[in-house]
Design an enzyme around this catalytic site. Sequence first.
Site, PDB file in Angstrom:
ATOM      1  N   LYS A  96       0.823  -1.341  -0.060  1.00  0.00           N
ATOM      2  CA  LYS A  96       0.258  -0.331   0.034  1.00  0.00           C
ATOM      3  C   LYS A  96       0.982   1.323   0.251  1.00  0.00           C
ATOM      4  O   LYS A  96       1.788   1.030   0.932  1.00  0.00           O
ATOM      5  CB  LYS A  96      -1.187   0.345   1.383  1.00  0.00           C
ATOM      6  CG  LYS A  96      -2.064   0.997   1.499  1.00  0.00           C
ATOM      7  CD  LYS A  96      -3.414   1.059   2.259  1.00  0.00           C
ATOM      8  CE  LYS A  96      -3.939   1.709   3.112  1.00  0.00           C
ATOM      9  NZ  LYS A  96      -4.963   1.756   3.790  1.00  0.00           N
ATOM     10  N   SER A 136      -9.977  -1.024   7.183  1.00  0.00           N
ATOM     11  CA  SER A 136      -9.253  -0.501   5.517  1.00  0.00           C
ATOM     12  C   SER A 136      -8.624  -2.160   5.234  1.00  0.00           C
ATOM     13  O   SER A 136      -8.236  -2.002   4.032  1.00  0.00           O
ATOM     14  CB  SER A 136      -8.616  -0.305   6.160  1.00  0.00           C
ATOM     15  OG  SER A 136      -9.074   1.578   5.749  1.00  0.00           O
ATOM     16  N   SER A 144      -9.895   1.374   2.769  1.00  0.00           N
ATOM     17  CA  SER A 144      -9.046   2.330   1.981  1.00  0.00           C
ATOM     18  C   SER A 144      -7.518   1.398   1.653  1.00  0.00           C
ATOM     19  O   SER A 144      -7.417   2.027   0.088  1.00  0.00           O
ATOM     20  CB  SER A 144      -7.807   3.155   2.335  1.00  0.00           C
ATOM     21  OG  SER A 144      -7.343   2.998   3.892  1.00  0.00           O
TER      22      SER A 144
HETATM   23  N1  GLN Z   1     -13.948   3.857   6.406  1.00  0.00           N
HETATM   24  C1  GLN Z   1     -12.560   4.083   7.696  1.00  0.00           C
HETATM   25  C2  GLN Z   1     -12.174   5.497   7.889  1.00  0.00           C
HETATM   26  O1  GLN Z   1     -12.693   6.099   6.300  1.00  0.00           O
HETATM   27  C3  GLN Z   1     -11.616   3.358   8.042  1.00  0.00           C
HETATM   28  C4  GLN Z   1     -10.163   4.035   6.918  1.00  0.00           C
HETATM   29  C5  GLN Z   1      -8.825   2.925   7.620  1.00  0.00           C
HETATM   30  O2  GLN Z   1      -8.517   1.866   8.030  1.00  0.00           O
HETATM   31  N2  GLN Z   1      -8.196   3.447   7.075  1.00  0.00           N
HETATM   32  O3  GLN Z   1     -11.695   6.242   8.848  1.00  0.00           O
END
Ligand code: GLN
Length: 497
Positions: free
Chosen positions: A80, A179, A155
Amino acid sequence: MGCFDALSARQIAAGIVAGDFSATEVARASLDAIAARDGQVQAFLQLSEDRALAAAAKTDAARAAGEVLPPLAGVPVAFKDNMNLMGTRTTCASRMLETYESAYTATCVQRMLDAGVTPMGKLNMDEFAFGSTTDSSAFHPTNNPWDTTRVPGGSSGGSAAAVASGEITIALGSDTGGSIRQPASLCGVVGMKPTYGMVSRFGVVAFGSSLDQVGPFGRHVEDVALALNALTAGGHDRFDSTSQDGEQDFLAHLNDSIEGRSVGVIPALFEAKGLAPEVRTALQRAADKLADAGANIIEVDLPNMASAIAAYYVIAPCEAFSNLARYDGVRYGYQEPGCSTLAEQSSLSRAHGFGAEAKRRQMLGAYLLSSGIYEKYYLAAQKVRTLITADYRRAFKQVDAILMPASPTPAWKHGAISDPAELYLADIYTISNNIAGNCGISVPVCLGAESGLPIGAQLQGPVFADAQLLTFARALERSCSMEGVVAPGFSGRGGEL
Ligand code: GLN
């Protein structure tokens, strides 16, 4: 001998040791698959062909010299793009860091390299990991390999999509509120968020420091266990004070029976509003499979889970605001040209460097931490955090793992959800796990009867019970028919070995 996407990480490493193929041939097969598939999937932000071939050549030379190869020798892996790898850009899919060159390598990346992997490149994500779709990447969206008109989740959407399309074998992602587990579920692959502190975050761009954790994606639970072995090899990292000490072999008990162990279900969650009927059916099926494998299914309750989203969307933006203050137009990243004062340079760099969601989170965080407001919201959220953690502790006295969805619905169409609050609500099943610091994993269970899209079941376990969680995940994988599956439109396209 066929396409490399049919092989697990263990099979690739063993095949190289046996001389069935070379690491260079595997790297070329992965590059071929990426060339043939990524135009449609768009999982990659940077491909590092020269680096990949050089690493593979090193693996082949080590084998030729009779050396014992490390456990993931020659396995194509990508990272990532919030993880530093010296000699690459680390952009966090943001204009703010578009030209940022990593000055060092993150511990998680280094440990994968030490385990012998072939690094293929950097993967797309929501900007600074804020989101659940990967659509907020400043560069391009990523498409779900099962239906390219749909989101891969986020994400870590690039990580999930690159593994689901068979371009690479393992990917690393990060999980602050879901994410890893949510995109894994939406793309039909395995994705694990280890216990908070299990994997070092040194060199991973910070979002919410009390929540962030790094973890692997794979098409097999065993690949994820192998990656976790690599990520924890060496134990504590002196550059991340939260990282735990002590190594474990996550393969040792992977195939143990779950006979007589107990799995919790929360009946109210199965009835929750917004849960797609086919996800409910898939979860029921997962519970039945675990029961068939000998587990006792027991009803448990997490009474404060209903407040988890509210607490998370206070705590996470506050931490994000504090972490992202370093992008000030001076020290890192985008610098607005032609400014006459420092204040102007800082404010215009931030105005033009960050996208809408990154700005929204930081403004929210700034507000929530301001005096008078802090007590009302931030402190209240921390109290809710304590209650949720206590709920889990109580539940894990009764059961060894808890089963729940990873996402209330299968993958949705790009742009179908535009209201940020609606997107936040979709994090309902993943967020409480980060709040409590537990481990969690999403395992593909089936294709939805209605949508034909993959649906994952999430298993959550107590802190530092990651090995046991993997045993449950493996038992579930064994009883479903989704192990090793590559998205049908992409399977076998390029990548011949
Ligand atoms: N969807 C969650 C957010 O937008 C989790 C994001 C993540 O785990 N980086 O904060």
